[in-house]
Enzyme design. Structure first.
Site, PDB file in Angstrom:
ATOM      1  NE  ARG A  15      -1.621  -1.589   3.358  1.00  0.00           N
ATOM      2  CZ  ARG A  15      -2.429  -1.591   5.060  1.00  0.00           C
ATOM      3  NH1 ARG A  15      -3.475  -1.380   4.588  1.00  0.00           N
ATOM      4  NH2 ARG A  15      -1.453  -2.149   6.035  1.00  0.00           N
ATOM      5  CE  LYS A  75       1.358  -2.246   9.305  1.00  0.00           C
ATOM      6  NZ  LYS A  75      -0.272  -2.416  10.097  1.00  0.00           N
ATOM      7  CE1 TYR A  94      -5.620   2.264  10.864  1.00  0.00           C
ATOM      8  CE2 TYR A  94      -4.591   1.919   8.156  1.00  0.00           C
ATOM      9  CZ  TYR A  94      -5.523   2.077   9.213  1.00  0.00           C
ATOM     10  OH  TYR A  94      -6.982   1.504   8.626  1.00  0.00           O
ATOM     11  CG  HIS A  96      -2.316  -0.711  15.000  1.00  0.00           C
ATOM     12  ND1 HIS A  96      -3.326  -1.392  15.726  1.00  0.00           N
ATOM     13  CD2 HIS A  96      -1.595  -0.427  13.713  1.00  0.00           C
ATOM     14  CE1 HIS A  96      -3.876  -1.057  13.996  1.00  0.00           C
ATOM     15  NE2 HIS A  96      -3.009  -1.257  13.483  1.00  0.00           N
ATOM     16  CD  GLU A 118      -3.996   3.117  15.692  1.00  0.00           C
ATOM     17  OE1 GLU A 118      -2.969   2.550  16.356  1.00  0.00           O
ATOM     18  OE2 GLU A 118      -3.877   4.027  14.507  1.00  0.00           O
ATOM     19  CG  ASP A 270      -2.404  -4.775  13.183  1.00  0.00           C
ATOM     20  OD1 ASP A 270      -0.868  -4.899  12.934  1.00  0.00           O
ATOM     21  OD2 ASP A 270      -2.921  -4.246  11.744  1.00  0.00           O
TER      22      ASP A 270
END
Length: 371
Positions: A15, A75, A94, A96, A118, A270
């Site tokens: 991505r 990511k 993101y 996490h 998130e 995740d």
């Protein structure tokens, strides 16, 4: 504002933070966009596609990090990327953080402004920037689980839908949220015998009404969970506590009650995973076996369907990116408390309470960062 997207470097992550169309929107609003060469290859977007939309192509990630006021990724930044962050720079991706102490320490040290997709909320209590990837991961979890059930892949040799005269595979989905709902859609579509488990009666009513007699619902008590797991061919872990580490709902002792070759798919990996025996895997080596049970725990499942995932993600992340670029991060977050909920790290402090609690680190309220 100068907005940059580097090429993703996590294992089998295809991505990209900005599509050419998103770059076009930013440029049309008066901002500069720089893209690392090759960043869009995984979604079939060439450097020329970005140039045609007004973006500048640069040779290295280092140049993106050096020049950009805001870094837009997909990511969490890897160690080498974290080392390039600088004080006051905006990181929008993101993260996490709850199960990742090393990343958290590095982001604190960088003093960057780190906004996590998130934990951004909406007026309905949802997580709109997580939702599209949860939809993708939920649907992929059944594909991955069905493949892992094949004997050649270490599974029981069960076809989820069965055939006339042979019972279908039993699928247990733990969690009836976005991931669980989308997993159930796929499993029901394949003809599996599906049970959705949750602790929220309203969720059970909602999914029960939707699926009617095509899937069963069951309250997720400890005893009910243990009984369901023992009979399952495929278990999907689809639990989420926003920003926090996932609870460990299936213990190693429970694996002994399952049939050899049964499959666990941990979509919560995740956030640390919801199975005691889970550890993160990659698309290059997605499964492992513990006590005869196949585990699939790829931490970036949607990366395998990069084009679908990238466009779905950009649909929801771009409006906030435009707002941040126009107003600056502080004013954008002041005006939008839902976006403010995405602030996880600021000026060397953790501003997300669940992350601070999970890692036993000090917490500074978002309001202090915005003061």
């Amino acid at each position: 504002m100068l907005v940059g997207s580097p090429k993703e470097i996590k294992n089998h992550e295809y991505r990209v933070g900005l599509t050419p169309e998103s770059a076009c929107e930013l440029v049309a609003h008066g901002h500069q966009v720089i893209i690392e060469s090759g960043a869009g290859e995984g979604i079939s977007a060439s450097d020329d596609d970005y140039r045609a939309q007004g973006a500048e192509i640069v040779d290295t990630a280092a140049e993106v990090f050096e020049r950009a006021d805001m870094i837009v990724k997909v990511k969490e930044p890897q160690a080498g990327e974290r080392a390039m962050l600088r004080e006051g720079q905006i990181l929008y991706t993101y993260l996490h953080l709850a199960p990742d102490a090393e990343q958290t320490r590095d982001l604190i040290k960088s003093k960057a402004v780190c906004i996590a997709y998130e934990t951004v909320t909406d007026a309905h209590g949802g997580l709109p920037l997580l939702k599209p990837m949860s939809q993708v991961a939920g649907r992929m979890s059944i594909q991955a689980g069905a493949s892992a059930l094949e004997k050649a892949h270490g599974g029981r040799g069960v076809l989820l839908g069965g055939v006339p005269g042979v019972m279908p595979g039993k699928v247990v989905i733990i969690g009836g949220g976005v991931v669980g709902f989308n997993a159930a859609q796929m499993a029901v579509g394949l003809g599996g015998h599906v049970t959705i488990m949750d602790r929220n009666p309203e969720v059970l009513e909602r999914v029960g009404t939707h699926f009617e007699n095509r899937a069963s619902t069951r309250f997720s008590s400890k005893a009910n969970l243990a009984e369901a797991i023992a009979e399952a061919d495929l278990v999907i872990g689809a639990v989420l506590i926003p920003g926090a580490a996932a609870p460990k709902l299936i213990t190693r002792d429970m694996l002994k009650t399952m049939s050899p070759g049964a499959v666990l798919v941990d979509v919560a990996i995740d956030q640390g995973g919801c199975f005691e025996t889970s550890h993160a895997t990659t698309h290059a080596d997605p499964t492992y076996v513990v006590d005869g049970i196949v585990h699939y725990a790829v931490a970036n499942m949607p990366g395998a369907v990069a084009r679908t995932s990238t466009y779905a993600l950009n649909n929801v992340t771009l409006p906030h990116a435009l707002r941040i670029a126009r107003l600056g991060w502080k004013e954008a977050l002041r005006r939008d408390p839902h976006l403010a909920a995405g602030l996880n790290v600021w000026d060397g402090h953790i501003t997300c309470a669940p992350v601070a609690e999970a890692l036993d680190l000090p917490h500074v309220p978002v309001e202090q960062a915005l003061a």
